[in-house]
Motif scaffolding. Structure first.
Motif, short mmCIF file in Angstrom:
data_model
loop_
_atom_site.label_atom_id
_atom_site.label_comp_id
_atom_site.label_asym_id
_atom_site.label_seq_id
_atom_site.Cartn_x
_atom_site.Cartn_y
_atom_site.Cartn_z
N LEU A 101 0.81 -1.21 0.00
CA LEU A 101 0.00 0.00 0.00
C LEU A 101 0.84 1.27 0.00
CD1 LEU A 101 -2.87 -0.94 2.47
CD2 LEU A 101 -2.91 -0.94 -0.02
N VAL A 102 1.94 1.27 0.71
CA VAL A 102 2.76 2.48 0.81
C VAL A 102 4.21 2.08 0.63
CG1 VAL A 102 3.45 4.40 2.25
CG2 VAL A 102 1.15 3.50 2.45
N SER A 103 4.83 2.59 -0.40
CA SER A 103 6.25 2.30 -0.60
C SER A 103 7.08 3.34 0.13
CB SER A 103 6.60 2.31 -2.09
OG SER A 103 6.55 3.62 -2.58
N SER A 104 8.31 2.99 0.43
CA SER A 104 9.18 3.95 1.11
C SER A 104 9.42 5.18 0.24
CB SER A 104 10.50 3.28 1.47
OG SER A 104 11.15 2.80 0.32
N ALA A 105 9.43 5.02 -1.07
CA ALA A 105 9.62 6.16 -1.97
C ALA A 105 8.45 7.12 -1.86
CB ALA A 105 9.77 5.68 -3.40
N ALA A 106 7.25 6.60 -1.69
CA ALA A 106 6.07 7.45 -1.56
C ALA A 106 6.13 8.26 -0.28
CB ALA A 106 4.80 6.61 -1.59
N LEU A 107 6.78 7.74 0.74
CA LEU A 107 6.85 8.44 2.00
C LEU A 107 7.97 9.46 2.04
CD1 LEU A 107 6.29 5.47 4.45
CD2 LEU A 107 4.64 7.23 3.79
N THR A 108 9.00 9.29 1.23
CA THR A 108 10.17 10.14 1.34
C THR A 108 10.31 11.18 0.24
OG1 THR A 108 11.52 8.52 0.18
CG2 THR A 108 11.47 8.37 2.58
N SER A 109 9.58 11.08 -0.83
CA SER A 109 9.75 12.03 -1.92
C SER A 109 8.50 12.87 -2.10
CB SER A 109 10.05 11.29 -3.23
OG SER A 109 8.93 10.54 -3.61
N LYS A 110 8.69 14.02 -2.71
CA LYS A 110 7.54 14.85 -3.04
C LYS A 110 6.71 14.16 -4.11
CE LYS A 110 8.42 18.39 -0.45
NZ LYS A 110 7.55 18.87 0.58
N ALA A 111 5.39 14.20 -3.93
CA ALA A 111 4.50 13.44 -4.80
C ALA A 111 3.72 14.40 -5.70
CB ALA A 111 3.54 12.61 -3.95
N GLN A 112 4.41 15.02 -6.60
CA GLN A 112 3.77 15.98 -7.48
C GLN A 112 2.79 15.29 -8.40
OE1 GLN A 112 6.78 18.28 -9.41
NE2 GLN A 112 7.59 19.04 -7.49
N GLY A 113 1.53 15.75 -8.38
CA GLY A 113 0.51 15.19 -9.25
C GLY A 113 -0.03 13.85 -8.79
N LYS A 114 0.29 13.43 -7.59
CA LYS A 114 -0.17 12.15 -7.08
C LYS A 114 -1.48 12.34 -6.31
CE LYS A 114 3.51 9.67 -8.15
NZ LYS A 114 3.61 8.36 -8.68
N SER A 115 -2.28 11.28 -6.28
CA SER A 115 -3.54 11.35 -5.55
C SER A 115 -3.60 10.26 -4.49
CB SER A 115 -4.72 11.22 -6.51
OG SER A 115 -4.67 9.98 -7.17
N VAL A 116 -4.39 10.51 -3.46
CA VAL A 116 -4.53 9.57 -2.35
C VAL A 116 -6.02 9.33 -2.08
CG1 VAL A 116 -4.36 11.41 -0.60
CG2 VAL A 116 -3.91 9.04 0.04
N PHE A 117 -6.34 8.08 -1.84
CA PHE A 117 -7.69 7.67 -1.43
C PHE A 117 -7.59 7.17 0.00
CE2 PHE A 117 -10.84 4.34 -0.71
CZ PHE A 117 -12.01 4.97 -1.11
N VAL A 118 -8.37 7.75 0.91
CA VAL A 118 -8.36 7.35 2.30
C VAL A 118 -9.73 6.80 2.65
CG1 VAL A 118 -8.00 8.07 4.69
CG2 VAL A 118 -6.69 9.16 2.86
N LYS A 119 -9.77 5.55 3.12
CA LYS A 119 -11.00 4.91 3.58
C LYS A 119 -10.87 4.71 5.08
CE LYS A 119 -14.92 2.72 3.38
NZ LYS A 119 -16.16 3.43 3.16
N THR A 120 -11.86 5.22 5.82
CA THR A 120 -11.83 5.17 7.27
C THR A 120 -12.90 4.23 7.80
OG1 THR A 120 -11.11 7.47 7.28
CG2 THR A 120 -11.93 6.58 9.36
N PHE A 121 -12.49 3.37 8.70
CA PHE A 121 -13.41 2.47 9.40
C PHE A 121 -13.29 2.76 10.88
CE2 PHE A 121 -11.91 0.30 5.59
CZ PHE A 121 -13.08 -0.16 5.03
N GLY A 122 -14.39 2.66 11.61
CA GLY A 122 -14.31 2.78 13.06
C GLY A 122 -14.87 4.08 13.60
N CYS A 123 -14.28 4.52 14.69
CA CYS A 123 -14.83 5.63 15.49
C CYS A 123 -14.43 7.00 14.94
CB CYS A 123 -14.37 5.48 16.93
SG CYS A 123 -12.59 5.72 17.15
N GLN A 124 -14.91 8.03 15.64
CA GLN A 124 -14.63 9.40 15.22
C GLN A 124 -13.15 9.75 15.34
OE1 GLN A 124 -16.55 8.62 17.86
NE2 GLN A 124 -15.87 9.78 19.65
N MET A 125 -12.44 9.07 16.21
CA MET A 125 -11.00 9.33 16.30
C MET A 125 -10.28 8.84 15.05
SD MET A 125 -10.58 11.15 18.85
CE MET A 125 -8.81 11.24 18.77
N ASN A 126 -10.77 7.76 14.46
CA ASN A 126 -10.19 7.29 13.20
C ASN A 126 -10.45 8.31 12.09
OD1 ASN A 126 -9.57 5.07 14.69
ND2 ASN A 126 -10.56 3.60 13.37
#
Length: 67
Positions: A10-35
């Protein structure tokens, strides 16, 4: 004891360490309001690295499932 972090499908180390110009992210949340809060913080942090949010998982360069 040393904890070694390894990239996953799901997440590569390159995605975490480099600027992601033009990249998109989809976030799906399950659980409580803190999530929901945590998902919003993750999206904000990624926005600082150039990611934009998408509602379509098929269009996403990065998918986060927050449970």
């Amino acid at each position: 004891m040393t904890l070694e972090l390894k990239p996953t499908n799901l997440v590569s180390s390159a995605a975490l360490t480099s600027k992601a110009q033009g990249k998109s992210v989809f976030v799906k949340t399950f659980g409580c309001q803190m999530n929901v809060y945590d998902s919003e913080r993750m999206a904000e942090a990624l926005a600082g690295d150039g990611y934009t949010a998408t509602d379509d998982v098929a269009d996403a360069d990065l998918v986060i499932l927050n449970t």
